[in-house]
Design a protein around this motif. Structure first.
Motif, PDB file in Angstrom:
ATOM      1  N   VAL A   9       0.867  -1.177   0.000  1.00 38.20           N
ATOM      2  CA  VAL A   9       0.000   0.000   0.000  1.00 38.20           C
ATOM      3  C   VAL A   9       0.900   1.222   0.000  1.00 38.20           C
ATOM      4  N   LEU A  27      -5.725  -0.667   7.733  1.00 34.85           N
ATOM      5  CA  LEU A  27      -5.061  -1.487   6.721  1.00 34.85           C
ATOM      6  C   LEU A  27      -5.136  -2.954   7.131  1.00 34.85           C
ATOM      7  N   ILE A  85      -1.260  -0.961  -4.175  1.00 29.88           N
ATOM      8  CA  ILE A  85      -2.511  -0.237  -3.955  1.00 29.88           C
ATOM      9  C   ILE A  85      -2.194   1.218  -3.646  1.00 29.88           C
ATOM     10  N   LEU A  87      -3.509   4.468  -2.038  1.00 25.62           N
ATOM     11  CA  LEU A  87      -4.524   4.861  -1.071  1.00 25.62           C
ATOM     12  C   LEU A  87      -4.167   6.214  -0.482  1.00 25.62           C
ATOM     13  N   PRO A  95      -9.972   1.935   3.660  1.00 26.94           N
ATOM     14  CA  PRO A  95      -8.954   0.902   3.443  1.00 26.94           C
ATOM     15  C   PRO A  95      -9.529  -0.511   3.468  1.00 26.94           C
ATOM     16  N   ILE A  98      -9.202  -2.906   0.409  1.00 31.68           N
ATOM     17  CA  ILE A  98      -7.889  -3.312  -0.102  1.00 31.68           C
ATOM     18  C   ILE A  98      -7.854  -4.805  -0.420  1.00 31.68           C
ATOM     19  N   TYR A 158      -8.193   5.876  -5.698  1.00 30.58           N
ATOM     20  CA  TYR A 158      -8.062   4.569  -5.055  1.00 30.58           C
ATOM     21  C   TYR A 158      -7.866   3.539  -6.149  1.00 30.58           C
ATOM     22  N   ALA A 160      -5.498  -0.091  -7.746  1.00 27.57           N
ATOM     23  CA  ALA A 160      -4.604  -1.239  -7.569  1.00 27.57           C
ATOM     24  C   ALA A 160      -3.959  -1.571  -8.910  1.00 27.57           C
TER      25      ALA A 160
END
Length: 257
Positions: A9, A27, A85, A87, A95, A98, A158, A160
């Motif tokens: 992250v 997280l 990721i 964030l 979070p 995730i 946000y 990934a």
């Protein structure tokens, strides 16, 4: 770790002291690498990040959101991440998504996954200003038409990414400002990577980062310009370039400037 792949992250930060701890506190345990890149904050963001046990990288001046992301991705790759990721540490995005987003990449369902504030219709109820919502919808419609793709939004913070995406995209060609993220998605589409979306509620409050109206207008025109440029290249060539996903000798991110 998910499916044998290391999860990172990365948090691009600027004056995030008030919201960093609550963000980090949510997280999931499956996150292997936790990185914060500070863009020369004037508060205690860096000190707090160290106390929270994050890997911290600090810019020597305020370079902008785009440059911050470049540093985030480069350091995540250097740390051996397979899934990265993005964030925001301002607690605007939860979070808790995730695990879902990282799994979609780790199991090769998608190369890129976006947390969309539009799916589910809760953006305005979450506090998104009306002018931003209208601009988001208008820009997304235009971008879908110009890029020949179908997403509910291109402007979420946000995201990934798989390792191969971050190694393939020429991110150093992009802006140092907020339009960087939009340019990155255009590149991913151009290179043939597959993009998925999940519904993501967002919070808007005083401590949450948000660009003002003037910079929103600048961002909108920058997004439009990038789309037009990409569409011209697409129409001129008649096809997208071959996907680099099977090429082991793709270009890595540049060294920090």
């Amino acid at each position: 770790m998910i499916n044998g792949k290391r999860i990172a992250v990365v948090m691009p930060a600027y004056n995030a002291e008030k919201t960093l701890q609550v963000t980090v506190g949510e997280l999931p345990d499956l996150v292997d690498i936790r990185i914060l890149v500070d863009d020369h904050s004037s508060d205690q963001t860096v000190d707090l990040a160290h106390r929270l046990g994050l890997y911290v990288f600090q810019h020597d001046r305020n370079y902008g959101y785009g440059r911050n992301q470049q540093t985030c991705y480069r350091e995540a790759l250097n740390a051996g991440a397979d899934v990265v990721i993005l964030l925001h540490p301002d607690y605007q995005y939860t979070p808790l998504l995730i695990t879902a987003m990282a799994s979609m990449v780790a199991y090769d369902v998608y190369d890129v996954v976006l947390g969309s504030r539009i799916i589910g219709g809760r953006a305005l109820r979450g506090g998104m200003p009306v002018y931003k919502y209208v601009a988001n919808r208008a820009l997304t419609l235009t971008e879908n038409l110009l890029l020949g793709y179908k997403l509910t939004e291109y402007h979420t913070g946000y995201r990934a990414f798989s390792r191969r995406v971050l190694k393939a995209l020429p991110l150093e060609e992009n802006s140092d400002d907020f339009v960087f993220g939009n340019q990155m998605l255009a590149q991913a589409i151009w290179f043939g990577f597959q993009i998925g979306e999940v519904s993501c509620p967002a919070r808007y409050f005083d401590e949450a980062s948000s660009i003002n109206f003037r910079r929103s207008v600048k961002y909108g025109f920058g997004s439009w310009g990038r789309r037009c440029s990409t569409a011209r290249r697409r129409w001129a060539s008649g096809a997208r370039p071959a996907s680099p996903r099977a090429d082991a000798n793709v270009r890595a991110l540049p060294t920090a400037r």
